[in-house]
Design a protein around this motif. Structure first.
Motif, PDB file in Angstrom:
ATOM      1  N   THR A  60       0.781  -1.299  -0.023  1.00  0.00           N
ATOM      2  CA  THR A  60      -0.023  -0.020   0.211  1.00  0.00           C
ATOM      3  C   THR A  60       1.050   1.279   0.076  1.00  0.00           C
ATOM      4  O   THR A  60       2.122   1.029   0.714  1.00  0.00           O
ATOM      5  CB  THR A  60      -0.909   0.156   1.415  1.00  0.00           C
ATOM      6  OG1 THR A  60      -1.582  -1.089   1.268  1.00  0.00           O
ATOM      7  CG2 THR A  60      -1.891   1.134   1.203  1.00  0.00           C
ATOM      8  N   ARG A  61       0.273   2.205  -0.529  1.00  0.00           N
ATOM      9  CA  ARG A  61       1.058   3.495  -0.511  1.00  0.00           C
ATOM     10  C   ARG A  61       1.483   3.998   0.724  1.00  0.00           C
ATOM     11  O   ARG A  61       0.698   3.947   1.744  1.00  0.00           O
ATOM     12  CB  ARG A  61       0.358   4.758  -1.641  1.00  0.00           C
ATOM     13  CG  ARG A  61       0.580   4.445  -3.215  1.00  0.00           C
ATOM     14  CD  ARG A  61       0.690   5.661  -3.633  1.00  0.00           C
ATOM     15  NE  ARG A  61       0.998   5.415  -5.085  1.00  0.00           N
ATOM     16  CZ  ARG A  61       2.043   5.407  -5.688  1.00  0.00           C
ATOM     17  NH1 ARG A  61       3.062   5.513  -4.791  1.00  0.00           N
ATOM     18  NH2 ARG A  61       2.261   4.983  -6.939  1.00  0.00           N
ATOM     19  N   THR A  80      -0.457   0.209   6.288  1.00  0.00           N
ATOM     20  CA  THR A  80      -1.828  -0.122   5.892  1.00  0.00           C
ATOM     21  C   THR A  80      -1.906  -1.281   5.001  1.00  0.00           C
ATOM     22  O   THR A  80      -1.093  -1.648   4.183  1.00  0.00           O
ATOM     23  CB  THR A  80      -2.435   0.960   4.873  1.00  0.00           C
ATOM     24  OG1 THR A  80      -2.200   2.241   5.662  1.00  0.00           O
ATOM     25  CG2 THR A  80      -3.885   0.675   4.710  1.00  0.00           C
ATOM     26  N   LEU A  82      -2.433  -4.494   2.726  1.00  0.00           N
ATOM     27  CA  LEU A  82      -2.928  -4.771   1.108  1.00  0.00           C
ATOM     28  C   LEU A  82      -4.144  -5.613   1.061  1.00  0.00           C
ATOM     29  O   LEU A  82      -3.855  -6.516   1.796  1.00  0.00           O
ATOM     30  CB  LEU A  82      -1.590  -4.920   0.502  1.00  0.00           C
ATOM     31  CG  LEU A  82      -1.704  -4.850  -0.895  1.00  0.00           C
ATOM     32  CD1 LEU A  82      -1.570  -3.687  -1.325  1.00  0.00           C
ATOM     33  CD2 LEU A  82      -0.491  -5.860  -1.604  1.00  0.00           C
ATOM     34  N   SER A 281      -0.850   3.939  -9.841  1.00  0.00           N
ATOM     35  CA  SER A 281      -1.843   3.650  -9.036  1.00  0.00           C
ATOM     36  C   SER A 281      -1.844   4.690  -7.762  1.00  0.00           C
ATOM     37  O   SER A 281      -0.628   5.115  -7.357  1.00  0.00           O
ATOM     38  CB  SER A 281      -1.473   2.329  -8.580  1.00  0.00           C
ATOM     39  OG  SER A 281      -2.328   2.065  -7.291  1.00  0.00           O
ATOM     40  N   ASP A 283      -3.241   3.840  -4.852  1.00  0.00           N
ATOM     41  CA  ASP A 283      -3.563   3.127  -3.663  1.00  0.00           C
ATOM     42  C   ASP A 283      -2.433   2.159  -3.387  1.00  0.00           C
ATOM     43  O   ASP A 283      -1.985   2.004  -2.229  1.00  0.00           O
ATOM     44  CB  ASP A 283      -4.866   2.113  -3.645  1.00  0.00           C
ATOM     45  CG  ASP A 283      -6.187   3.023  -3.885  1.00  0.00           C
ATOM     46  OD1 ASP A 283      -6.156   4.035  -3.308  1.00  0.00           O
ATOM     47  OD2 ASP A 283      -7.024   2.504  -4.636  1.00  0.00           O
ATOM     48  N   GLN A 284      -1.685   1.678  -4.370  1.00  0.00           N
ATOM     49  CA  GLN A 284      -0.663   0.592  -4.300  1.00  0.00           C
ATOM     50  C   GLN A 284       0.713   1.304  -4.884  1.00  0.00           C
ATOM     51  O   GLN A 284       0.734   2.093  -5.737  1.00  0.00           O
ATOM     52  CB  GLN A 284      -0.886  -0.544  -4.787  1.00  0.00           C
ATOM     53  CG  GLN A 284      -1.696  -1.557  -4.146  1.00  0.00           C
ATOM     54  CD  GLN A 284      -3.116  -1.334  -4.776  1.00  0.00           C
ATOM     55  OE1 GLN A 284      -3.216  -1.397  -5.996  1.00  0.00           O
ATOM     56  NE2 GLN A 284      -4.101  -1.435  -3.955  1.00  0.00           N
ATOM     57  N   GLN A 285       1.950   0.763  -4.304  1.00  0.00           N
ATOM     58  CA  GLN A 285       3.305   1.292  -4.856  1.00  0.00           C
ATOM     59  C   GLN A 285       3.973   0.085  -5.170  1.00  0.00           C
ATOM     60  O   GLN A 285       3.517  -1.165  -4.486  1.00  0.00           O
ATOM     61  CB  GLN A 285       3.754   2.167  -3.963  1.00  0.00           C
ATOM     62  CG  GLN A 285       4.289   1.234  -2.572  1.00  0.00           C
ATOM     63  CD  GLN A 285       4.996   2.583  -1.484  1.00  0.00           C
ATOM     64  OE1 GLN A 285       5.689   3.232  -2.023  1.00  0.00           O
ATOM     65  NE2 GLN A 285       4.946   2.131  -0.239  1.00  0.00           N
TER      66      GLN A 285
END
Length: 388
Positions: A60-61, A80, A82, A281, A283-285
């Motif tokens: 998650t970012r 956070t 995933l 994205s 939300d994700q990295q």
């Protein structure tokens, strides 16, 4: 010369405590910069090796460093979670393999790492004894942890509750040890490995209990297709062959949490395409551990420079203090040197005595420094593992 050597050696041995103290202080001061360099070189080598073996990590970012430390070194950072469904999306890409990780719980400070069987060949882990995870509630333990705690196949280990008083009723899970991994000198040696469902069981997303159909005294209400139990229902804190069929999950499993996903692209092209996909994205990295480690090591080298400068100043001060100690010692011994001169010892021989005393102390300091350097080289892997 032999008389001067004899006098100098006799004096150093006669005052062995003071001589040892002075030599030890000098050896310690001059060994510190070299020990620091040894420790940093070992840290750089180990950090680069584990990062290079892990092409990409998805999470998650947020903090890329926290994500990397969680996936590589099983640190329980404040990440956070995933959604588990991200794993299925990644596996639709035929050009990359994906290995999930969930690092949230521990067993007496040993991290409980939830993953899949693909993780073990990826890290080159093999069993030294026992067998692999076979069902819910099973675990395998790292070599160092097994040695320290005396764990072996057939034994058990309990998860540690996150809260001392858990009002949600999530109890410590008694996990069956099925195998012990062979040592490979990495953080895997100090971890406990389970499957993802076992981690979700610890989290309280699954549970097993008495059959409500067989005991009406624990039934709160009964509907057409649903039976609700009361507080007297006995929850199981251990998965056994007898009760495993009673364990069930609630809700959408694709929304269940995981910490990160290790991504293994087939080639550089697939790696670049994945990086571009996650760059868009919100939300994700996707991070490359090699890049993050190099950034971390750059800061480490900078700190080493500051530490080396401070140690150099300390060494200079120690050298000046040592010179002062010898000067005061020779001044206090003026009567002794005068007596030796009266009995026929030449001034040149007395100067040689002083030089030899300083040489003996210096050689002892060098030996102590080399011993400390060897000790640092031997202890470097253990210190790095404790620091991480």
């Amino acid at each position: 010369m032999s008389a001067a050597f004899h006098l100098a050696a006799r004096y150093v041995l006669r005052h062995r405590f003071q001589s040892s103290l002075l030599a030890g202080a000098l050896g310690l001061v001059f060994a510190l910069p070299l020990c620091l360099r040894v420790l940093i070189e070992h840290a750089q080598r180990e950090l680069r090796a584990r990062a290079a073996a892990t092409p990409q990590i998805v999470g998650t970012r947020g903090s890329a460093l926290d994500l990397m430390m969680t996936a590589l070194y099983f640190k329980r950072e404040n990440l956070t979670p995933l959604p588990f469904g991200v794993l299925a999306e990644l596996r639709r890409n035929a050009d990359a393999a994906a290995i999930p990780l969930h690092v949230r719980f521990a067993a007496q400070d040993a991290p409980i790492v939830a993953t899949e069987l693909d993780y073990f060949p990826f890290r080159g882990l093999r069993l030294a004894s026992g067998k692999q995870i076979a069902r819910l509630g099973d675990c395998v333990v790292g070599a160092s942890l097994a040695r320290k705690r005396g764990l072996q196949p057939g034994g058990h280990v309990f998860s540690t509750p996150e809260l001392a008083f858990d009002m949600a009723g999530v109890y410590p899970l008694k996990m069956r040890i099925t195998g012990v991994l062979a040592a490979n000198g990495t953080p895997d040696d100090d971890a406990i490995f389970v499957d993802l469902k076992t981690a979700w069981l610890i989290e309280g997303r699954s549970h097993g209990h008495d059959d409500l159909k067989k005991d009406e005294s624990v039934v709160l209400k009964q509907e057409e297709h649903n039976i609700v139990g009361n507080a007297a229902v006995r929850m199981f804190n251990e998965v056994t062959d007898a009760n495993i069929s009673s364990f069930h999950f609630h809700g959408d499993i694709s929304a269940y949490p995981i910490s990160a996903v290790i991504v293994l692209p087939k080639d550089a092209k697939a790696e670049a395409l994945l990086a571009g996909q996650f760059a868009r994205s919100k939300d994700q990295q996707l991070i490359r551990p090699r890049d993050e480690i190099e950034a971390l090591l750059a800061q480490l080298v900078r700190l080493e420079g500051f530490a080396a400068s401070a140690l150099l100043l300390t060494a200079t001060a120690a050298l000046l203090v040592t010179a002062l100690v010898f000067a005061l010692s020779f001044r206090l011994r003026l009567r002794e040197f005068k007596t030796l001169e009266d009995v026929g010892v030449s001034r040149a021989s007395l100067i040689t005595v002083k030089v030899l005393e300083i040489t003996f102390i210096g050689l002892a300091a060098v030996l102590i420094g080399l011993l400390l350097l060897s000790l640092a080289s031997f202890a470097a892997p253990h210190l790095l593992r404790m620091a991480l």
